[in-house]
Design an enzyme around this catalytic site. Structure first.
Site, PDB file in Angstrom:
ATOM      1  N   CYS A  15     -33.128   2.068  85.993  1.00 53.16           N
ATOM      2  CA  CYS A  15     -32.200   1.298  86.843  1.00 53.16           C
ATOM      3  C   CYS A  15     -32.867   0.766  88.110  1.00 53.16           C
ATOM      4  CB  CYS A  15     -31.011   2.154  87.234  1.00 53.16           C
ATOM      5  SG  CYS A  15     -30.207   2.930  85.832  1.00 53.16           S
ATOM      6  N   CYS A  61     -25.611   6.200  78.968  1.00 51.67           N
ATOM      7  CA  CYS A  61     -25.245   5.834  80.344  1.00 51.67           C
ATOM      8  C   CYS A  61     -25.401   4.353  80.606  1.00 51.67           C
ATOM      9  CB  CYS A  61     -26.150   6.518  81.362  1.00 51.67           C
ATOM     10  SG  CYS A  61     -26.497   8.193  80.983  1.00 51.67           S
ATOM     11  N   SER A  90     -24.570   9.748  72.205  1.00 53.05           N
ATOM     12  CA  SER A  90     -23.583  10.628  72.822  1.00 53.05           C
ATOM     13  C   SER A  90     -22.293   9.852  73.017  1.00 53.05           C
ATOM     14  CB  SER A  90     -24.110  11.104  74.176  1.00 53.05           C
ATOM     15  OG  SER A  90     -23.048  11.603  74.952  1.00 53.05           O
ATOM     16  N   GLU A  98     -22.498  15.460  78.549  1.00 50.68           N
ATOM     17  CA  GLU A  98     -23.521  15.044  77.579  1.00 50.68           C
ATOM     18  C   GLU A  98     -24.406  16.231  77.197  1.00 50.68           C
ATOM     19  OE1 GLU A  98     -24.834  10.961  78.244  1.00 50.68           O
ATOM     20  OE2 GLU A  98     -26.855  11.602  77.722  1.00 50.68           O
ATOM     21  N   LYS A 130     -23.149  -3.589  84.137  1.00 51.82           N
ATOM     22  CA  LYS A 130     -22.014  -2.774  84.587  1.00 51.82           C
ATOM     23  C   LYS A 130     -20.785  -3.635  84.826  1.00 51.82           C
ATOM     24  CE  LYS A 130     -23.829   1.363  84.648  1.00 51.82           C
ATOM     25  NZ  LYS A 130     -23.295   2.431  83.786  1.00 51.82           N
ATOM     26  N   GLU A 172     -11.609  -0.833  76.285  1.00 50.62           N
ATOM     27  CA  GLU A 172     -11.341   0.603  76.088  1.00 50.62           C
ATOM     28  C   GLU A 172     -11.436   1.391  77.387  1.00 50.62           C
ATOM     29  OE1 GLU A 172     -13.933  -1.089  74.881  1.00 50.62           O
ATOM     30  OE2 GLU A 172     -15.777   0.110  74.774  1.00 50.62           O
ATOM     31  N   GLU A 199     -19.453  -3.843  81.505  1.00 54.44           N
ATOM     32  CA  GLU A 199     -18.959  -2.541  81.037  1.00 54.44           C
ATOM     33  C   GLU A 199     -17.554  -2.257  81.572  1.00 54.44           C
ATOM     34  OE1 GLU A 199     -20.648   1.070  82.733  1.00 54.44           O
ATOM     35  OE2 GLU A 199     -20.791   1.954  80.743  1.00 54.44           O
ATOM     36  N   GLU A 244     -22.443  18.394  74.934  1.00 50.92           N
ATOM     37  CA  GLU A 244     -22.368  17.750  73.618  1.00 50.92           C
ATOM     38  C   GLU A 244     -23.677  17.941  72.866  1.00 50.92           C
ATOM     39  OE1 GLU A 244     -21.815  13.518  73.787  1.00 50.92           O
ATOM     40  OE2 GLU A 244     -21.739  13.311  71.600  1.00 50.92           O
TER      41      GLU A 244
END
Lengths: 490, 585, 126
Positions: free
Chosen positions: B514, B311, B331, B285, B370, B378, B373, B288
């Protein structure tokens, strides 16, 4: 023409209803329409508030809070924007005073809202009206548009520099939205639920700005007070309740309709002299005032001079003006259950006592009317009622127990009969009825056997017949059909 | 500010104007039970519906009882909280609540943590006179992350406050009336079909078992018991800051070493750390960001700024729904969890010499999103997901207890290598502002070639909902934004949409980051817990010998042996992703 | 349409309206209650029947107007008729037959028709 002794009614709020074309601004102006607005614009807002205070006008929507005091709070709260709201979310079963005013004399409300707006410093008004009143909406909209076209709403009214305009907001049929904080939430686009007070809307209401919410009938009195004076208004009524009140007479009464009487008129005059008493020669039993938030008044209360305090003292309330009359054929436990059914359906579900308490109250009443009630149930009913009054969030919940408490008080014997003897004295609660045939009267015509849907009546022709109680479904067909009054309902 | 004198149960105190009766009572140590009330002032989370009515008190001169949580104190107010009238009213309220609440505490996910259960115990309610009445009944709704069992809902509306006021997701609201009233998505859709981000903040505040995580602990046990599988585990930074709370360790204690030891005792074949992947995330990241920045400064119109961190899966789904016009801004780097899974099932599977299907990757996360996720299509290869099972901090605590592991008595152990080593930049991922701070440490040194002297970016730390600071990186003054809580993120993103210039923005869906995640031990309205967790992570950073991601020797080795360099073709294939436009409803 | 910009303008407007109303005082005024409930009870049927009867009989001295609730739910539909120089009289239960009868009997001949609702109120006139 009727004799003057018969004149018990005094029409202030409904002064123009039925006499003018509600769709004609000219008709309203002909009756000095908008002169009150012109007059207040030459006064200071504080002077206007003072006039309303002096008049003794109190909220006609139910609570009876002094209108002038309410306006005074909003006036004293400084804000960049304030709002004047008309509560036209009329919802009590059998009540239609507000609709009558809006359909019969919409300009009086429009004018009064502008007067109120000036008094509290609001430039915007809104009418919260239930969408189920299409004709009232049409006439109100026309009145607003016509007033605006003539410069009676909008910018710089009467060249005074005062701006005021009104928009219409539609309610979606929730009874609780008649509660002012729920109404405001609904206007803001939220779910119609009340919020905790204080702060009161006059301090922080619509979009958190000082907001006055007044009922249609309250507004309809305002132009008359301004033009005829606070002293004139306060000369009508009782010590604490001034002016008149519109009631919607419904139920077991001959002259169903709207009546407007001075505060302090004895209940008897309203029910009997104006209402004509119960039809078919039946005996008057009770009258429910205040809709589902009120209580039942009985014979002993007939000489009560109706005002806010006298009704509250009898575990009822003024409410918005519904008067549902019951006669000897009505069971008061069932009546209480009917109103609970209504509130149980209409509670928003926000607070625990109202959401779950209403259900439990209903369940206990249902148990009693089905013949399974006990004395413990009566005690529980009463204690739950008291707890709900004490803990519910808004007026709807706090007053929900009133129909039960007042009937338990006034018709204690009837509850007792349901529980102890498992009998409904008014013969309404089907589960507790028994039908028998009086052998002395029965001619053996056999008509009853032909209408009985379950074939539980037997007997030889021209001999007294018998009902088999174990099969009887208590439909009452034999009772209705018998020409000799030999079927007895117990 | 004017002060008000208030008397409660005969004790006198003064409170500032605007305080409630409850505030005044707290000052006097007068205990008033609450249920719907929730007030996390530092995070501006306030559920003020006053709907449960358990906190009612007597106020002199008032006709009915007043809710202490919502009634403003007034000068010379006299309050009584301990009268029989109050006690009986509270009892009735509780009896009513219990009469419409399933009595299945034995199998309820919330048993032991349930605020209604606590009250029933406190008041000694053994049966309700209203038992036997009708119960409200609703369809159960199970998403990957969250289970809604509205039979248990007490209409406190805390979840609505979180979903609407705090997170601005607008998924949950009251529907229906009266006894049928319930909190639900519009048209009573399933959560999975809505704009729900799975952030789990509704779960974090639900006082009862109406909203709970979708528990996957038995799936973990099944995997561990399967002799044909190699089961590895990764643990997110914030887990170690809070896990101890559920295991009898004082809040604010780091349990990193005990956690690694416990996971080993549970039977995981290798115990790794998401912190390793956090360092890897910074490499990708951060690179990037530098690439975009350089191209942007050179006039490349396709290089969009600001770069947004990616994230947080709740945040990713939120912007897919709410900012579908800006999908080229975040990102493309995957989250640390997914980077870990991708590396584990390629690089590490190669090292082990086993096919990816034989490897089971379990994540321990402070997060419920999560779970969603890892199930995104994908993030799978031929149907085999990079991360197989996600459990929350709470679920790990349950597993540890279930396995009779004496957590407090465990020694501190290290993570395994090569996916267990991390720098100080990694643990702070768990705190709001931490990711961008970690990224800046590396970006600074990569961009300037100089050593960064002060590693702490104080302006980016703290509980303010939106933080904006300018950071000098070599010749560039970078404008950095940080938002935590999706409502704050929305505000910041709308500023970006309106044209305000930022270079980089960090967003965490959960208030506090978090450490306040939807899978963390229940805070029960205690903001101090969140502050203590924050401190644990900053301390862990400060105590590490290496504090910049690019210094992690195993990261360096990973690039040397496998990936090549950041943003390489292999990196793009394994560590970067793309986003999808999603419906607004 | 010009706006009413002052109290004087309002009063002038009122005088103008009153003058217009007075000019019609030699005509019969039929006022039909057309609130929601009156319409539901058949108020529009009564209105149309009377308009038809007036036309059939070639009457030219009759004006119609609608109004809101007359408050007599028990006697809907209700119609108020003012004959020139006489007090207004309210009739209740005006179905189609009664409507036609009101025109042919009361309006045309001044003959009393059943269903008169006595005035039991005093009304505040501002």
């Amino acid at each position: 023409m009727a004799a003057t002794t018969q004149i018990k009614q005094l029409r202030i709020a409904t002064r123009n209803c039925g006499f003018i074309d509600p769709e004609s601004l000219d008709d309203y102006i002909a009756l000095r329409g908008y002169e009150a607005l012109a007059k207040v614009l030459t006064m200071t807002p504080a002077e206007v508030v003072e006039v309303i205070k002096t008049s003794g006008l109190r909220g006609r929507g139910g609570g009876g809070f002094p209108t002038g005091v309410k306006w005074g709070i909003a006036l004293s709260n400084k804000a960049d924007q304030k709002y004047m709201v008309c509560n036209a979310d009329e919802g009590d079963p059998g009540a239609f005073m507000d609709r009558a005013v809006l359909e019969g004399d919409p300009h009086s409300v429009v004018e009064a809202m502008a007067i109120g707006g000036y008094a509290i410093g609001a430039t915007l008004g809104a009418v919260y009206i239930r969408a189920e009143y299409p004709l009232a909406i049409k006439r109100l909209r026309l009145a607003i548009d016509d007033a605006r076209a003539m410069g009676l709403l909008g910018k710089n009214i009467f060249g005074s520099g005062f701006d005021f305009d009104i928009e219409i907001k539609y309610g979606a049929g929730a009874f609780v939205c008649g509660e002012e904080t729920a109404l405001i939430r609904s206007m803001e686009g939220h779910r119609g639920e009340p919020v905790s007070k204080p702060p009161f809307p006059a301090q922080s209401g619509y979009w958190n700005k000082p907001t006055i919410v007044n009922n249609v009938e309250t507004f309809a009195n305002i132009p008359a007070i301004i033009l005829k004076g606070a002293d004139w208004f306060s000369s009508i009524g009782t010590a604490t309740s001034k002016g008149t009140k519109v009631f919607a007479l419904a139920g077991k009464i001959v002259n169903v309709g709207l009546v407007e009487v001075p505060m302090g008129t004895p209940l008897r005059e309203v029910i009997f002299d104006i209402g004509g008493g119960c039809p078919d020669g039946k005996e008057f039993k009770a009258v429910q005032t205040g809709g589902p938030s009120g209580g039942a008044l009985a014979h002993k209360d007939l000489d009560v001079a109706i005002d806010y305090e006298s009704l509250i003292a009898r575990k009822s309330m003024m409410g918005s003006g519904g008067m549902v009359v019951m006669d000897e054929d009505d069971c008061m436990v069932s009546v209480a259950k009917f109103f609970l059914d209504f509130t149980m359906d209409e509670t928003c579900g926000k607070c625990t006592p109202c959401r779950i308490g209403s259900k439990r109250l209903y369940e206990i009443l249902d148990k009693i009317t089905k013949g399974h009630g006990t004395h413990a149930d009566l005690a529980r009913l009463k204690s739950l009622c008291e707890a709900i009054k004490d803990t519910a969030l808004c007026g709807l919940g706090q007053t929900m127990p009133n129909p039960i408490l007042s009937t338990m008080d006034t018709f204690a014997g009837e509850y007792e009969a349901h529980v102890t003897q498992k009998k409904c004295p008014a013969h309404v609660c089907t589960a507790m009825l028994t039908y028998t045939i009086d052998a002395a009267k029965c001619t053996g015509c056999t008509l009853c056997t032909k209408v009985c849907p379950v074939d539980c009546i037997t007997g030889t022709k021209k001999q007294p017949h018998v009902i088999d109680a174990s099969k009887c479904i208590k439909c009452g067909a034999c009772y209705d059909k018998c020409k000799f009054d030999s079927v007895i309902k117990l | 500010m004017s002060m008000l004198t208030v008397t409660i149960d005969g004790k006198i105190t003064t409170v500032p104007a605007g305080s409630t009766i409850l505030d005044a009572a707290k000052k006097l140590d007068v205990d008033i039970p609450t249920l719907c009330y929730l007030n996390l002032e530092d995070l501006r989370i306030n559920n003020k519906g006053a709907s449960c009515r358990i906190c009612v008190v007597e106020v002199e001169g008032r006709r009915n009882l007043a809710p202490a949580c919502a009634t403003p104190a007034s000068d010379n107010m006299v309050v009584k909280t301990n009268t029989l009238r109050v006690l009986n009213a509270r009892k009735t309220v509780l009896e009513l609540l219990l009469s419409d609440h399933p009595k299945d505490c034995l199998v309820c996910a919330k048993s032991g943590e349930c605020e209604l259960q606590n009250l029933a115990e406190k008041f000694g309610i053994r049966e309700s006179p209203y038992d036997g009445g009708e119960m409200s009944h609703y369809r159960k709704d199970i998403s990957t992350s969250i289970i809604r069992d509205m039979d248990k809902c007490i209409m406190c509306r805390r979840c609505e406050t979180m979903c609407n006021d705090v997170q601005t997701c607008g998924v949950l609201s009251g529907v229906n009336r009266g006894f049928s009233a319930v909190v639900a998505p519009a048209f009573e859709m399933n959560l999975a079909d809505t704009v729900c981000t799975n952030c789990g903040q509704c779960v974090a505040v639900c006082p009862v078992g109406a909203l709970v995580e979708h528990d996957h602990t038995w799936e973990v046990v099944d995997a561990l018991a399967n002799p044909d599988k190699v089961v590895i585990v990764q643990t997110a930074p914030a887990v170690r800051s809070a896990l101890g709370e559920d295991l009898g360790i004082a809040p604010g204690t780091s349990v990193t070493g005990k956690m690694a030891a416990a996971l080993r005792r549970l039977g995981f074949d290798h115990v790794f750390d998401t912190d390793f992947a956090a360092d890897l995330t910074i490499m990708e990241e951060g690179s990037e960001f530098l690439d975009r920045l350089t191209r942007h400064l050179n006039g490349d119109q396709t290089a969009k700024l600001p770069i947004l961190t990616s994230c947080c899966p709740g945040w990713v789904k939120f912007f897919e729904h709410n900012f579908p016009d800006m999908l080229d801004v975040p990102s493309t780097a995957k989250s640390p969890q997914q980077m870990f899974g991708a590396i584990a099932k390629s690089y590490y599977a190669e090292i082990l010499g086993i096919p990816r299907e034989k490897l089971v990757v379990v994540s321990v996360m402070p997060c419920l999103a999560k779970k969603y996720e890892c199930a995104r299509p994908e993030f799978a290869v031929d149907g085999n997901p990079d991360v197989d099972i996600v459990i929350s901090t709470r679920e790990l605590a349950r597993l540890i207890k279930r396995m009779n592991i004496d957590f407090a008595g465990l020694p501190d152990e290290d993570f395994d290598n090569p996916l267990g080593e991390s720098t100080g930049a990694a643990p702070i991922f768990g705190v709001t502002g931490g990711v961008i701070e970690a990224a800046l440490r590396t970006a600074y040194e990569l961009a300037t070639g100089e050593t960064l002297q002060k590693l702490e970016f104080e302006d980016l730390r703290g509980m303010d909902g939106v933080k904006v600071a300018t950071v000098q990186v070599g010749p560039h003054a970078l404008r950095i934004g940080v938002a935590h809580g999706l409502g704050n993120a929305r505000k910041l993103l709308e500023r970006v949409r309106a044209g305000e210039a930022f270079h980089a923005i960090e967003v965490m869906a959960c208030p506090g980051g978090c450490i306040g995640g939807g899978g963390q031990p229940y805070h029960h309205g205690d903001i101090e817990l969140l502050k203590l967790r924050t401190k644990v992570l900053y301390d862990e950073d400060a105590g590490k010998p290496l504090r910049k991601s690019h210094q992690n020797p195993y990261i360096i080795e990973l690039y040397e042996k496998f990936l090549g360099k950041p943003l390489s073709e292999k990196s793009h294939h394994l560590l970067h992703t793309h986003y999808f436009k999603r419906q607004r409803l | 349409m010009s706006t009413i910009a002052s109290l004087d303008a309002l009063r002038a407007k009122r005088e103008e309206i009153l003058a217009r109303q007075k000019a019609r005082a030699n005509k019969v005024l039929i006022n039909v209650s057309l609130a929601t409930c009156s319409i539901a009870a058949g108020g529009k049927v009564a209105l149309e029947a009377m308009q038809d009867e007036v036309a059939v009989n070639g009457l030219t001295n009759v004006d119609f107007m609608q109004s809101g609730c007359m408050t007599f739910c028990f006697a809907e539909p209700t119609v108020e008729i003012t004959l020139p120089g006489k007090e207004p009289v309210v009739f209740g239960g005006v179905d189609e037959a009664k409507a036609r009868e009101l025109v042919t009997e009361y309006v045309m001949n001044g003959e009393p028709v059943e269903g008169i609702i006595p005035v039991t109120y005093q009304r505040v006139i501002l």
